[in-house]
Design a protein around this motif. Structure first.
Motif, PDB file in Angstrom:
ATOM      1  N   LYS A 135       0.837  -1.188   0.000  1.00 10.72           N
ATOM      2  CA  LYS A 135       0.000   0.000   0.000  1.00 10.72           C
ATOM      3  C   LYS A 135       0.880   1.249   0.000  1.00 10.72           C
ATOM      4  N   LYS A 136       0.502   2.207  -0.805  1.00  3.85           N
ATOM      5  CA  LYS A 136       1.270   3.447  -0.883  1.00  3.85           C
ATOM      6  C   LYS A 136       0.963   4.309   0.332  1.00  3.85           C
ATOM      7  N   ARG A 137       1.927   5.099   0.728  1.00  3.44           N
ATOM      8  CA  ARG A 137       1.768   5.975   1.881  1.00  3.44           C
ATOM      9  C   ARG A 137       0.808   7.112   1.562  1.00  3.44           C
ATOM     10  N   TRP A 138       0.247   7.684   2.610  1.00  6.13           N
ATOM     11  CA  TRP A 138      -0.682   8.789   2.473  1.00  6.13           C
ATOM     12  C   TRP A 138      -0.065   9.875   1.605  1.00  6.13           C
ATOM     13  N   GLY A 139      -0.819  10.353   0.631  1.00  3.67           N
ATOM     14  CA  GLY A 139      -0.408  11.463  -0.208  1.00  3.67           C
ATOM     15  C   GLY A 139       0.569  11.132  -1.315  1.00  3.67           C
ATOM     16  N   ALA A 140       1.000   9.885  -1.389  1.00  3.67           N
ATOM     17  CA  ALA A 140       1.992   9.514  -2.404  1.00  3.67           C
ATOM     18  C   ALA A 140       1.409   9.596  -3.810  1.00  3.67           C
ATOM     19  N   VAL A 141       0.174   9.211  -3.981  1.00  2.60           N
ATOM     20  CA  VAL A 141      -0.440   9.204  -5.305  1.00  2.60           C
ATOM     21  C   VAL A 141      -0.870  10.610  -5.713  1.00  2.60           C
ATOM     22  N   SER A 142      -1.478  11.342  -4.799  1.00  2.00           N
ATOM     23  CA  SER A 142      -2.030  12.656  -5.119  1.00  2.00           C
ATOM     24  C   SER A 142      -0.967  13.753  -5.181  1.00  2.00           C
ATOM     25  N   GLY A 143       0.183  13.506  -4.581  1.00  2.54           N
ATOM     26  CA  GLY A 143       1.220  14.528  -4.532  1.00  2.54           C
ATOM     27  C   GLY A 143       1.133  15.386  -3.283  1.00  2.54           C
ATOM     28  N   ALA A 144       0.145  15.125  -2.426  1.00  2.00           N
ATOM     29  CA  ALA A 144      -0.028  15.929  -1.210  1.00  2.00           C
ATOM     30  C   ALA A 144       1.175  15.797  -0.283  1.00  2.00           C
ATOM     31  N   ARG A 145       1.731  14.600  -0.156  1.00  2.00           N
ATOM     32  CA  ARG A 145       2.881  14.398   0.725  1.00  2.00           C
ATOM     33  C   ARG A 145       4.035  15.306   0.301  1.00  2.00           C
ATOM     34  N   THR A 146       4.337  15.327  -0.973  1.00  2.00           N
ATOM     35  CA  THR A 146       5.429  16.164  -1.478  1.00  2.00           C
ATOM     36  C   THR A 146       5.123  17.641  -1.265  1.00  2.00           C
ATOM     37  N   TYR A 147       3.886  18.034  -1.545  1.00  2.00           N
ATOM     38  CA  TYR A 147       3.483  19.427  -1.366  1.00  2.00           C
ATOM     39  C   TYR A 147       3.728  19.882   0.072  1.00  2.00           C
ATOM     40  N   TYR A 148       3.262  19.098   1.053  1.00  2.00           N
ATOM     41  CA  TYR A 148       3.402  19.494   2.461  1.00  2.00           C
ATOM     42  C   TYR A 148       4.849  19.426   2.939  1.00  2.00           C
ATOM     43  N   GLN A 149       5.610  18.462   2.444  1.00  2.00           N
ATOM     44  CA  GLN A 149       7.030  18.404   2.805  1.00  2.00           C
ATOM     45  C   GLN A 149       7.756  19.657   2.326  1.00  2.00           C
ATOM     46  N   GLU A 150       7.484  20.050   1.069  1.00  2.00           N
ATOM     47  CA  GLU A 150       8.137  21.239   0.521  1.00  2.00           C
ATOM     48  C   GLU A 150       7.669  22.508   1.236  1.00  2.00           C
ATOM     49  N   ARG A 151       6.361  22.593   1.518  1.00  2.80           N
ATOM     50  CA  ARG A 151       5.833  23.754   2.242  1.00  2.80           C
ATOM     51  C   ARG A 151       6.479  23.858   3.618  1.00  2.80           C
ATOM     52  N   ASN A 152       6.559  22.744   4.330  1.00  2.00           N
ATOM     53  CA  ASN A 152       7.135  22.766   5.670  1.00  2.00           C
ATOM     54  C   ASN A 152       8.614  23.122   5.645  1.00  2.00           C
TER      55      ASN A 152
END
Length: 93
Positions: free
Chosen positions: A35-52
Motif C-alpha cells: 500500500k502506498k503511503r498517504w499522499g503519495a499518489v495525489s502529490g499531497a505528501r510532497t506538497y506538504y514536505q516542501e511547504r514545511n
C-alpha cells in the motif's frame, strides 16, 4: 465488488490446498503490491514536505512565527510544530 469462482482462476492443485483451510466461504485476496503511503499518489505528501521546508527555512532566516502563520494561513501552534520538529524525524510531513 465482483466475485469470481476460484475454479475458473486458480489451478486445481492450489485450489485443493486452499480447500483444506476454507471451503465454501468468501475469501478476500489482497493485492500483492504494498500500500502506498498517504499522499503519495495525489502529490499531497510532497506538497506538504516542501511547504514545511520553506516554513523552516524562513523561520531560521528570521521570520517570526506570527508572520509565518499569516503567510501560510496556519495557526501559530501548527507553525511551532513544523519549525520545532526534530530534524532526525523522517516520517515525512
Amino acid at each position: 465488488m465482483r466475485y469470481r469462482n476460484a475454479r475458473d482462476i486458480i489451478p486445481d492443485h492450489l485450489l485443493e490446498e486452499l480447500q483444506k483451510y476454507v471451503s465454501g466461504e468468501t475469501v478476500y485476496i489482497p493485492r500483492s503490491q504494498e500500500k502506498k503511503r498517504w499522499g503519495a499518489v495525489s502529490g499531497a505528501r510532497t506538497y506538504y514536505q516542501e511547504r514545511n521546508e520553506r516554513i523552516r527555512d524562513k523561520f531560521h532566516n528570521g521570520d517570526s512565527i506570527d508572520s509565518l502563520a499569516d503567510e501560510f494561513k496556519l495557526s501559530t501552534d501548527s507553525i511551532r510544530k513544523i519549525v520545532y520538529k526534530r530534524c532526525d524525524d523522517h516520517s515525512g510531513v
